[in-house]
Design a protein around this motif. Sequence first.
Motif, short mmCIF file in Angstrom:
data_model
loop_
_atom_site.label_atom_id
_atom_site.label_comp_id
_atom_site.label_asym_id
_atom_site.label_seq_id
_atom_site.Cartn_x
_atom_site.Cartn_y
_atom_site.Cartn_z
N SER A 129 10.05 -3.85 -6.98
CA SER A 129 11.28 -4.01 -6.21
C SER A 129 12.45 -4.45 -7.07
O SER A 129 12.31 -5.32 -7.94
CB SER A 129 11.07 -5.03 -5.09
N SER A 130 13.59 -3.87 -6.80
CA SER A 130 14.83 -4.26 -7.49
C SER A 130 15.43 -5.48 -6.81
O SER A 130 15.16 -5.76 -5.63
CB SER A 130 15.83 -3.11 -7.47
N GLU A 131 16.27 -6.20 -7.52
CA GLU A 131 16.78 -7.47 -7.02
C GLU A 131 17.69 -7.33 -5.79
O GLU A 131 17.91 -8.31 -5.08
CB GLU A 131 17.52 -8.21 -8.13
N LEU A 169 11.38 -5.07 13.07
CA LEU A 169 10.98 -6.22 12.25
C LEU A 169 10.54 -7.40 13.10
O LEU A 169 9.59 -8.12 12.74
CB LEU A 169 12.14 -6.62 11.34
N SER A 170 11.19 -7.61 14.23
CA SER A 170 10.93 -8.80 15.05
C SER A 170 9.53 -8.83 15.62
O SER A 170 9.04 -9.90 15.99
CB SER A 170 11.96 -8.88 16.19
N VAL A 171 8.86 -7.67 15.72
CA VAL A 171 7.49 -7.66 16.24
C VAL A 171 6.45 -7.55 15.13
O VAL A 171 5.26 -7.41 15.39
CB VAL A 171 7.28 -6.51 17.26
N CYS A 172 6.90 -7.62 13.88
CA CYS A 172 5.98 -7.65 12.75
C CYS A 172 5.47 -9.08 12.53
O CYS A 172 6.10 -10.05 12.94
CB CYS A 172 6.67 -7.18 11.47
N SER A 173 4.36 -9.18 11.84
CA SER A 173 3.87 -10.48 11.39
C SER A 173 4.71 -10.96 10.21
O SER A 173 4.86 -10.23 9.22
CB SER A 173 2.40 -10.36 10.96
N SER A 174 5.25 -12.15 10.32
CA SER A 174 6.04 -12.69 9.20
C SER A 174 5.17 -12.88 7.97
O SER A 174 5.63 -12.70 6.84
CB SER A 174 6.69 -14.02 9.61
N THR A 175 3.90 -13.20 8.18
CA THR A 175 2.97 -13.34 7.06
C THR A 175 2.78 -12.00 6.36
O THR A 175 2.79 -11.91 5.12
CB THR A 175 1.61 -13.86 7.56
N ALA A 176 2.60 -10.95 7.15
CA ALA A 176 2.42 -9.61 6.58
C ALA A 176 3.65 -9.18 5.80
O ALA A 176 3.54 -8.59 4.71
CB ALA A 176 2.11 -8.60 7.69
N ILE A 177 4.83 -9.45 6.33
CA ILE A 177 6.07 -9.08 5.66
C ILE A 177 6.20 -9.81 4.33
O ILE A 177 6.57 -9.24 3.30
CB ILE A 177 7.29 -9.37 6.56
N SER A 178 5.89 -11.10 4.34
CA SER A 178 5.96 -11.89 3.11
C SER A 178 5.01 -11.34 2.05
O SER A 178 5.38 -11.16 0.89
CB SER A 178 5.62 -13.35 3.41
N ARG A 179 3.79 -11.04 2.45
CA ARG A 179 2.77 -10.64 1.47
C ARG A 179 2.98 -9.24 0.92
O ARG A 179 2.79 -9.01 -0.29
CB ARG A 179 1.38 -10.78 2.10
N ILE A 180 3.37 -8.29 1.76
CA ILE A 180 3.61 -6.95 1.21
C ILE A 180 4.88 -6.96 0.36
O ILE A 180 4.98 -6.21 -0.62
CB ILE A 180 3.68 -5.86 2.31
N SER A 181 5.83 -7.83 0.69
CA SER A 181 7.03 -7.94 -0.14
C SER A 181 6.68 -8.49 -1.52
O SER A 181 7.19 -8.01 -2.54
CB SER A 181 8.06 -8.84 0.54
N LYS A 182 5.80 -9.47 -1.57
CA LYS A 182 5.34 -9.99 -2.87
C LYS A 182 4.61 -8.90 -3.65
O LYS A 182 4.74 -8.82 -4.89
CB LYS A 182 4.45 -11.21 -2.66
N SER A 183 3.85 -8.06 -2.94
CA SER A 183 3.17 -6.95 -3.59
C SER A 183 4.18 -5.98 -4.18
O SER A 183 3.98 -5.45 -5.29
CB SER A 183 2.28 -6.23 -2.56
N ALA A 184 5.28 -5.77 -3.48
CA ALA A 184 6.33 -4.87 -3.97
C ALA A 184 7.03 -5.45 -5.19
O ALA A 184 7.40 -4.73 -6.12
CB ALA A 184 7.34 -4.60 -2.86
N VAL A 185 7.23 -6.76 -5.20
CA VAL A 185 7.86 -7.42 -6.34
C VAL A 185 6.97 -7.32 -7.58
O VAL A 185 7.45 -7.10 -8.70
CB VAL A 185 8.17 -8.90 -6.00
N GLU A 186 5.67 -7.45 -7.38
CA GLU A 186 4.73 -7.36 -8.50
C GLU A 186 4.61 -5.94 -9.02
O GLU A 186 4.40 -5.71 -10.21
CB GLU A 186 3.36 -7.88 -8.07
N GLY A 187 4.74 -4.96 -8.13
CA GLY A 187 4.61 -3.55 -8.52
C GLY A 187 3.18 -3.14 -8.73
O GLY A 187 2.24 -3.94 -8.57
#
Length: 260
Positions: A129-131, A169-187
Amino acid sequence: MKEYIVDNLKNKMRYHDFPGEDTPILFIHGLGCAGSFDYPEVAAQVDLINHRRILVDLLGSGFSDKPDNYLYTVKEHAEYLCNFVKSLNLHKFIIFGHSLGGPIAIELADKCKDSVETIILSEANLDKSSEDSSSYKFGSFREDDFVNSIFDEVINENAIHNSMWTAALSVCSSTAISRISKSAVEGGNPSWREILYSLNCKKTFIFGEKSLPDDDQIELKKHNINIQIVKAAGHSMAWENPKGLAEAIKKGILYARLNF
């Protein structure tokens, strides 16, 4: 809507499965979205109506279960989707992935090499992920902070000027959003771009007209990736121009068949 039991804990992924005689298309949505929300109008367009169309809500999103014990990495999503397509006996299928659903699509295609007719990506993440991306911003917070306060702040801040995405987004799991975002940052390792280039199937990459210019338009062509452009649309092309997106997907399918 149908459901697929993902694991021995009985977690369920839910999906639409619209009938058609032509090769099935598996739609994989992006961050904070859902197949059931994004793609019914795209799937209903005349260009795709003869295909079997499978619209998934990834775990943690939409109508699917939202277990806290999942890692929600790109790789983990790809793994259960691989089992899912095998359960449907999809001996030949087309993968479509949008945005952060793109890396999932790429890793799935890598796992199912012999069964993929073509992979079609729309403004997909090919590198970490880009900044300036939402996934980078979300993934940079501590998970507890994001889950307990920041997620709600994001919903409130986007409620007016980006109401469609906020609704999903509002019906997504906030935990899931956080974790897949971290996965995207790691690449990925190797990168999703490298995996894409290595795939033997034909590939199409779709841009929204409003997202251009983009350096990848030239770079991807160098690697024999077909480029399609959806007019009068930007990143959220499924909502902005569903007919145009369906036409671009069909052109990607025809490109693969004519250049087989």
